[in-house]
Scaffold this motif. Structure first.
Motif, PDB file in Angstrom:
ATOM      1  N   LEU A 176     -34.627  63.854  69.945  1.00  0.00           N
ATOM      2  CA  LEU A 176     -33.456  63.260  69.305  1.00  0.00           C
ATOM      3  C   LEU A 176     -33.622  63.332  67.801  1.00  0.00           C
ATOM      4  CD1 LEU A 176     -32.498  59.971  71.219  1.00  0.00           C
ATOM      5  CD2 LEU A 176     -31.122  62.033  70.948  1.00  0.00           C
ATOM      6  N   GLU A 177     -32.612  63.838  67.124  1.00  0.00           N
ATOM      7  CA  GLU A 177     -32.614  63.912  65.668  1.00  0.00           C
ATOM      8  C   GLU A 177     -31.799  62.751  65.106  1.00  0.00           C
ATOM      9  OE1 GLU A 177     -31.041  66.939  62.139  1.00  0.00           O
ATOM     10  OE2 GLU A 177     -31.548  67.729  64.125  1.00  0.00           O
ATOM     11  N   ASN A 178     -32.378  62.014  64.181  1.00  0.00           N
ATOM     12  CA  ASN A 178     -31.669  60.888  63.571  1.00  0.00           C
ATOM     13  C   ASN A 178     -30.500  61.384  62.724  1.00  0.00           C
ATOM     14  OD1 ASN A 178     -33.251  58.631  64.499  1.00  0.00           O
ATOM     15  ND2 ASN A 178     -34.886  59.323  63.140  1.00  0.00           N
ATOM     16  N   LYS A 179     -29.445  60.581  62.677  1.00  0.00           N
ATOM     17  CA  LYS A 179     -28.271  60.891  61.860  1.00  0.00           C
ATOM     18  C   LYS A 179     -27.996  59.726  60.914  1.00  0.00           C
ATOM     19  CE  LYS A 179     -26.040  63.796  65.360  1.00  0.00           C
ATOM     20  NZ  LYS A 179     -24.808  64.014  66.173  1.00  0.00           N
ATOM     21  N   LEU A 180     -27.421  60.052  59.768  1.00  0.00           N
ATOM     22  CA  LEU A 180     -27.146  59.042  58.745  1.00  0.00           C
ATOM     23  C   LEU A 180     -25.695  58.559  58.873  1.00  0.00           C
ATOM     24  CD1 LEU A 180     -28.477  57.605  56.315  1.00  0.00           C
ATOM     25  CD2 LEU A 180     -27.519  59.402  54.865  1.00  0.00           C
ATOM     26  N   PHE A 181     -25.529  57.239  58.912  1.00  0.00           N
ATOM     27  CA  PHE A 181     -24.206  56.630  59.006  1.00  0.00           C
ATOM     28  C   PHE A 181     -24.051  55.601  57.887  1.00  0.00           C
ATOM     29  CE2 PHE A 181     -25.690  57.742  63.256  1.00  0.00           C
ATOM     30  CZ  PHE A 181     -24.641  58.526  63.737  1.00  0.00           C
ATOM     31  N   GLU A 182     -22.814  55.384  57.436  1.00  0.00           N
ATOM     32  CA  GLU A 182     -22.585  54.436  56.340  1.00  0.00           C
ATOM     33  C   GLU A 182     -21.207  53.800  56.434  1.00  0.00           C
ATOM     34  OE1 GLU A 182     -20.388  54.610  53.528  1.00  0.00           O
ATOM     35  OE2 GLU A 182     -19.381  56.396  54.312  1.00  0.00           O
ATOM     36  N   ALA A 183     -21.052  52.679  55.724  1.00  0.00           N
ATOM     37  CA  ALA A 183     -19.763  52.023  55.507  1.00  0.00           C
ATOM     38  C   ALA A 183     -19.836  51.359  54.139  1.00  0.00           C
ATOM     39  CB  ALA A 183     -19.467  50.998  56.592  1.00  0.00           C
ATOM     40  N   SER A 184     -18.772  51.457  53.340  1.00  0.00           N
ATOM     41  CA  SER A 184     -18.816  50.962  51.962  1.00  0.00           C
ATOM     42  C   SER A 184     -17.499  50.303  51.569  1.00  0.00           C
ATOM     43  CB  SER A 184     -19.117  52.115  50.981  1.00  0.00           C
ATOM     44  OG  SER A 184     -20.275  52.819  51.349  1.00  0.00           O
ATOM     45  N   VAL A 185     -17.586  49.365  50.628  1.00  0.00           N
ATOM     46  CA  VAL A 185     -16.394  48.737  50.052  1.00  0.00           C
ATOM     47  C   VAL A 185     -16.556  48.685  48.534  1.00  0.00           C
ATOM     48  CG1 VAL A 185     -15.912  47.316  52.066  1.00  0.00           C
ATOM     49  CG2 VAL A 185     -17.376  46.419  50.257  1.00  0.00           C
ATOM     50  N   THR A 186     -15.414  48.612  47.832  1.00  0.00           N
ATOM     51  CA  THR A 186     -15.430  48.451  46.374  1.00  0.00           C
ATOM     52  C   THR A 186     -14.941  47.052  46.007  1.00  0.00           C
ATOM     53  OG1 THR A 186     -13.179  49.284  46.091  1.00  0.00           O
ATOM     54  CG2 THR A 186     -14.968  50.901  46.032  1.00  0.00           C
ATOM     55  N   VAL A 187     -15.515  46.492  44.950  1.00  0.00           N
ATOM     56  CA  VAL A 187     -15.103  45.187  44.443  1.00  0.00           C
ATOM     57  C   VAL A 187     -14.867  45.327  42.938  1.00  0.00           C
ATOM     58  CG1 VAL A 187     -15.737  42.767  44.101  1.00  0.00           C
ATOM     59  CG2 VAL A 187     -16.409  43.962  46.200  1.00  0.00           C
ATOM     60  N   PRO A 188     -13.652  45.037  42.444  1.00  0.00           N
ATOM     61  CA  PRO A 188     -13.393  45.130  41.000  1.00  0.00           C
ATOM     62  C   PRO A 188     -14.349  44.225  40.221  1.00  0.00           C
ATOM     63  CG  PRO A 188     -11.349  44.894  42.217  1.00  0.00           C
ATOM     64  CD  PRO A 188     -12.442  44.661  43.200  1.00  0.00           C
ATOM     65  N   ASN A 189     -14.862  44.731  39.119  1.00  0.00           N
ATOM     66  CA  ASN A 189     -15.788  43.933  38.322  1.00  0.00           C
ATOM     67  C   ASN A 189     -15.131  42.670  37.755  1.00  0.00           C
ATOM     68  OD1 ASN A 189     -18.611  45.028  38.017  1.00  0.00           O
ATOM     69  ND2 ASN A 189     -17.438  46.902  37.680  1.00  0.00           N
ATOM     70  N   LEU A 190     -13.837  42.699  37.525  1.00  0.00           N
ATOM     71  CA  LEU A 190     -13.155  41.491  37.073  1.00  0.00           C
ATOM     72  C   LEU A 190     -13.259  40.375  38.110  1.00  0.00           C
ATOM     73  CD1 LEU A 190      -9.914  42.865  35.359  1.00  0.00           C
ATOM     74  CD2 LEU A 190     -11.836  41.691  34.260  1.00  0.00           C
ATOM     75  N   HIS A 191     -13.224  40.743  39.379  1.00  0.00           N
ATOM     76  CA  HIS A 191     -13.365  39.740  40.433  1.00  0.00           C
ATOM     77  C   HIS A 191     -14.775  39.157  40.440  1.00  0.00           C
ATOM     78  CE1 HIS A 191      -9.709  41.022  43.096  1.00  0.00           C
ATOM     79  NE2 HIS A 191      -9.402  40.887  41.815  1.00  0.00           N
ATOM     80  N   ILE A 192     -15.754  39.986  40.097  1.00  0.00           N
ATOM     81  CA  ILE A 192     -17.130  39.498  40.008  1.00  0.00           C
ATOM     82  C   ILE A 192     -17.281  38.586  38.802  1.00  0.00           C
ATOM     83  CG2 ILE A 192     -19.532  40.188  39.640  1.00  0.00           C
ATOM     84  CD1 ILE A 192     -18.921  42.751  41.204  1.00  0.00           C
ATOM     85  N   GLU A 193     -16.759  39.032  37.663  1.00  0.00           N
ATOM     86  CA  GLU A 193     -16.917  38.266  36.427  1.00  0.00           C
ATOM     87  C   GLU A 193     -16.228  36.899  36.495  1.00  0.00           C
ATOM     88  OE1 GLU A 193     -15.432  40.793  33.371  1.00  0.00           O
ATOM     89  OE2 GLU A 193     -16.892  42.396  33.759  1.00  0.00           O
ATOM     90  N   TYR A 194     -15.088  36.844  37.182  1.00  0.00           N
ATOM     91  CA  TYR A 194     -14.356  35.583  37.261  1.00  0.00           C
ATOM     92  C   TYR A 194     -14.589  34.860  38.598  1.00  0.00           C
ATOM     93  CZ  TYR A 194     -12.112  36.721  32.897  1.00  0.00           C
ATOM     94  OH  TYR A 194     -11.881  37.017  31.563  1.00  0.00           O
ATOM     95  N   ASP A 195     -15.706  35.235  39.232  1.00  0.00           N
ATOM     96  CA  ASP A 195     -16.200  34.517  40.416  1.00  0.00           C
ATOM     97  C   ASP A 195     -15.156  34.439  41.531  1.00  0.00           C
ATOM     98  OD1 ASP A 195     -18.193  33.315  41.811  1.00  0.00           O
ATOM     99  OD2 ASP A 195     -17.858  31.308  41.002  1.00  0.00           O
ATOM    100  N   LYS A 196     -14.553  35.579  41.835  1.00  0.00           N
ATOM    101  CA  LYS A 196     -13.593  35.653  42.920  1.00  0.00           C
ATOM    102  C   LYS A 196     -14.195  36.312  44.168  1.00  0.00           C
ATOM    103  CE  LYS A 196     -10.071  33.989  40.607  1.00  0.00           C
ATOM    104  NZ  LYS A 196      -9.443  32.685  40.981  1.00  0.00           N
ATOM    105  N   VAL A 197     -15.528  36.380  44.192  1.00  0.00           N
ATOM    106  CA  VAL A 197     -16.190  37.130  45.262  1.00  0.00           C
ATOM    107  C   VAL A 197     -16.042  36.453  46.621  1.00  0.00           C
ATOM    108  CG1 VAL A 197     -17.823  38.258  43.732  1.00  0.00           C
ATOM    109  CG2 VAL A 197     -18.385  36.022  44.697  1.00  0.00           C
TER     110      VAL A 197
END
Length: 286
Positions: free
Chosen positions: A70-91
């Protein structure tokens, strides 16, 4: 104001807790094998040395190398978060998304195993034949671990009887004891009737009442159903795991796109263990 590093730590804590708290059907259906390489070779598949009386020297059986890998395969899932939401604590708005990402990552192994199960009429196992086939050979015997049949008590008895009769190349029983029926949502009513109702519609005793457990897999979209022995250390399927649910974060896009990236990756694969521990019914009447 919050910072990227603080947000990353918070998201990772949320992700890891949800990931750890989520149960996966893969652990029930597959033997989990830890991998430390790009692929793994399963030399021991298909070898069943039995105990026997010791007379003279040991009767050493050389392991047959069937070459299954069996050969391993790479899988992923990603999301983006606007930096303004981080800076103004909207996380906090993203907490459900991170939790769902963790659940999806944990259940991905089940999805892989489910896909392998459904593809078993074409996917090859260790003996070079499809996992579900009419011509598996052990010694001088030929076995078919698939047939036509709807999900009912009569076919459960027939499949169970067949599986319990499978022997190794020395003619010794493998002691296969199917204890789980796996089917799709379309067979829910049938499996409940076969396993959870003590009496049949006419009042006679249901011979398969509580004989085994059942599991509904969404990957099974047709009427086919499966009988498995999942009580042994080696199970019908293999879940090979090098990395599972590794949470990552990056703020490299801040200058050009003004958002941060959060994601998960897994390096893994699923494959076939022992066909002797699985039987497929078509879900159609003979």
């Amino acid at each position: 104001m919050a910072h990227f590093e603080e947000t990353s730590i918070g998201f990772k804590t949320i992700f890891q807790k949800t990931f750890n708290d989520t149960n996966s059907e893969a652990k029930r259906l597959a033997t989990e094998v830890k991998s430390n390489d790009l692929s793994e070779k399963y030399t021991w598949l298909g070898n069943f040395p039995n105990m026997k009386e010791w007379i003279g020297e040991r009767d050493v059986k050389a392991l047959t190398d069937f070459g299954y890998a069996l050969e391993n395969k790479l899988f992923e899932a990603s999301v983006t978060v606007p930096n303004l939401h981080i800076e103004y604590d909207k996380v906090g708005l993203y907490k459900p998304a991170i939790e769902q990402m963790a659940i999806n990552a944990k259940l991905f192994g089940s999805e892989l195993v489910g896909d392998v199960l459904v593809a078993g009429t074409t996917g090859l196992c260790y003996d070079g034949k499809p996992f579900f086939a009419n011509d598996h050979i052990i010694g001088t015997d030929t076995y078919a671990n698939m047939s036509i049949g709807v999900l009912n008590s009569e076919n459960i008895i027939a499949g169970r009887t067949f599986m319990q009769g499978i022997k190794n190349s020395s003619g010794k029983t493998l002691r296969v004891n199917p204890n789980l029926i796996v089917c799709g949502p379309s067979n829910l009513s049938n499996v409940i009737t076969a396993l959870q109702k003590e009496y049949k519609a006419g009042g006679e005793t249901n011979t398969t009442y509580k004989m085994m457990d059942y599991l509904i897999l969404p990957e099974i979209t047709g009427n086919e159903w499966f009988m498995l022995d999942v009580a042994k250390p080696l199970r019908p399927f293999i879940l090979q795991v090098a990395k599972d649910g590794l949470f990552e974060a990056s703020n490299d896009d801040k200058f050009m796109k003004d958002h941060a990236l959060f994601g998960v990756k897994s390096f893994m694969n699923a494959g076939y263990g022992l066909w002797q521990l699985a039987y497929r019914f078509s879900g159609t009447a003979a």
